[in-house]
Design an enzyme around this catalytic site. Structure first.
Site, PDB file in Angstrom:
ATOM      1  N   SER A   1      44.806  43.025  40.093  1.00  0.00           N
ATOM      2  CA  SER A   1      45.933  42.129  40.336  1.00  0.00           C
ATOM      3  C   SER A   1      46.709  42.618  41.555  1.00  0.00           C
ATOM      4  O   SER A   1      46.461  43.711  42.077  1.00  0.00           O
ATOM      5  CB  SER A   1      46.850  42.106  39.110  1.00  0.00           C
ATOM      6  OG  SER A   1      47.418  43.401  38.921  1.00  0.00           O
TER       7      SER A   1
ATOM      8  N   ASP B   1      42.446  39.319  41.314  1.00  0.00           N
ATOM      9  CA  ASP B   1      42.880  38.507  40.184  1.00  0.00           C
ATOM     10  C   ASP B   1      44.224  37.853  40.511  1.00  0.00           C
ATOM     11  O   ASP B   1      45.139  38.508  41.009  1.00  0.00           O
ATOM     12  CB  ASP B   1      43.011  39.412  38.951  1.00  0.00           C
ATOM     13  CG  ASP B   1      43.202  38.629  37.661  1.00  0.00           C
ATOM     14  OD1 ASP B   1      42.804  37.451  37.614  1.00  0.00           O
ATOM     15  OD2 ASP B   1      43.749  39.210  36.691  1.00  0.00           O
TER      16      ASP B   1
ATOM     17  N   HIS C   1      40.696  33.095  30.941  1.00  0.00           N
ATOM     18  CA  HIS C   1      41.678  34.156  31.168  1.00  0.00           C
ATOM     19  C   HIS C   1      42.351  34.514  29.840  1.00  0.00           C
ATOM     20  O   HIS C   1      42.247  33.789  28.857  1.00  0.00           O
ATOM     21  CB  HIS C   1      42.736  33.688  32.170  1.00  0.00           C
ATOM     22  CG  HIS C   1      42.301  33.773  33.597  1.00  0.00           C
ATOM     23  ND1 HIS C   1      42.903  34.603  34.515  1.00  0.00           N
ATOM     24  CD2 HIS C   1      41.301  33.142  34.259  1.00  0.00           C
ATOM     25  CE1 HIS C   1      42.308  34.476  35.681  1.00  0.00           C
ATOM     26  NE2 HIS C   1      41.328  33.584  35.557  1.00  0.00           N
TER      27      HIS C   1
END
Length: 359
Positions: free
Chosen positions: A50, A83, A232
């Site tokens: 992320s 991500d 997800h």
């Protein structure tokens, strides 16, 4: 071997009817856990980071940790995936830093909090696809907002998640819109909203069709049989880790994740990538708490990190086998990004939506 584009792995998974867990990483121990599990089960690997992970570890450290995994396990195809990219700029910076796949999450605006319009989402995603495909990198898009069908609320993951509450329509991907989105953007994979959310607190009870719309995946797959779908927020939140954490001083209330059998249903309906983070965090937390409580005088960091690798590896190994990825790593011919750039340019990898019912 070098890192490979995600499209390579997802195409193989589709051809052979399995799903690939995609694990979020922040540090060396997590990457070791994943790679050891993949090596033992002969599974392809998707390592994803992320924006928060990139900031925490640092671009150079994170890149070299992933490259070390590739060098240590050259027989395993490895993808480095961004991500929840909040903007084209985030995706482009990821590609510059060696990522072979990016997610342009245009379901929210660039502030990563405000639900976006379909038009905005399609526009920014198509922009990223054009650039990424020109260098052979893969792109994942998202349509619909991740959040709870019980409460209408979302859960931010490293700062990415809507604020307030949304309607059920906003929390579920519309199958007809999905067709139009794939046609307009040419994404390699589509993340769908079905009632899952980030974090450990996904459901207050074992989820049923009212709060976990696996049937929506089937509807989308029927309209887009050639599109790779992504789930997800798909950690299962195993009770054993919750019990262990609480046994050794933790205070995690009763909660429920996405049952493995429901994910397996999704895989049968076109899901090829399954995002998992919370399960690994829980396993690591359980290991550290247990080690600290059992030997309170120990101050060697390795005393805590070795069992965390062991417990997280167990989670990863289980998911590789449960999703059918085990045994497939060495069956995949590794192809570099340059070759994929040529495939994209020739139109060989264009989205196949012919016959789909579009809006």
């Amino acid at each position: 071997m070098a890192l490979v584009p995600m499209r390579l792995l997802l195409d193989h998974a589709a051809e052979n009817g399995y799903g690939i867990p995609a694990y979020n990483v922040n540090n060396m121990e997590q990457i070791l856990s994943i790679m050891q599990a993949a090596d033992e089960t002969n599974s392809p690997v998707i390592l994803q980071a992320s924006r928060g992970a990139r900031s925490y570890a640092g671009e150079n450290f994170l890149r070299h940790l992933v490259l070390a995994a590739v060098e240590t396990y050259p027989h395993i195809p490895v993808v480095m995936h961004q991500d929840h990219g909040n903007s084209p700029a985030t995706c482009y910076s990821a590609i510059r830093n060696g990522f072979t796949s990016v997610m342009m999450d245009g379901s929210l605006e660039a502030d990563a909090k405000t639900p976006a319009s379909f038009e905005y989402n399609a526009s920014v995603t198509a922009e990223v696809v054009k650039v990424a495909h020109s260098v052979g990198a893969s792109v994942e898009g998202e349509l619909g907002c991740l959040g709870s069908l019980e409460t209408g609320a979302g859960e931010a993951e490293d700062g990415h998640g809507f604020e307030g509450t949304l309607s059920k329509d906003q929390l579920l991907t519309d199958p007809d819109e999905a067709v139009a989105f794939v046609e307009q953007t040419q994404v390699d994979a589509l993340a769908v909203a079905i009632g899952t959310s980030h974090g450990a607190y996904k459901f207050t009870r074992k989820p049923t069709g009212e709060v976990l719309a696996i049937s929506r995946i089937e509807e989308i797959h029927n309209r887009l049989p050639n599109t790779h779908l992504v789930m997800h927020g798909s950690s299962s939140v195993p009770q054993e880790w919750l019990d262990m954490i609480n046994q050794y001083g933790g205070k995690i209330p009763e909660t429920y994740g996405v049952p493995v059998e429901e994910i397996q249903k999704g895989i049968k309906s076109g899901v090829r990538k399954v995002n998992i983070d919370t399960d690994n965090r829980l396993a690591i937390t359980a290991a550290i708490r247990e080690a600290a409580m059992k030997d309170p005088s120990n101050f060697d960091p390795r005393h805590f990190m070795k069992p965390s690798i062991k417990y997280m590896k167990q989670v990863c190994s289980d998911r590789y086998q449960q999703f059918g990825a085990a045994g497939n790593a060495t069956k995949i011919k590794q192809i570099p990004l340059d070759e994929f750039a040529k495939k994209y340019a020739s139109g060989e990898l264009s989205a196949k939506t012919k016959g789909a019912v579009a809006v």
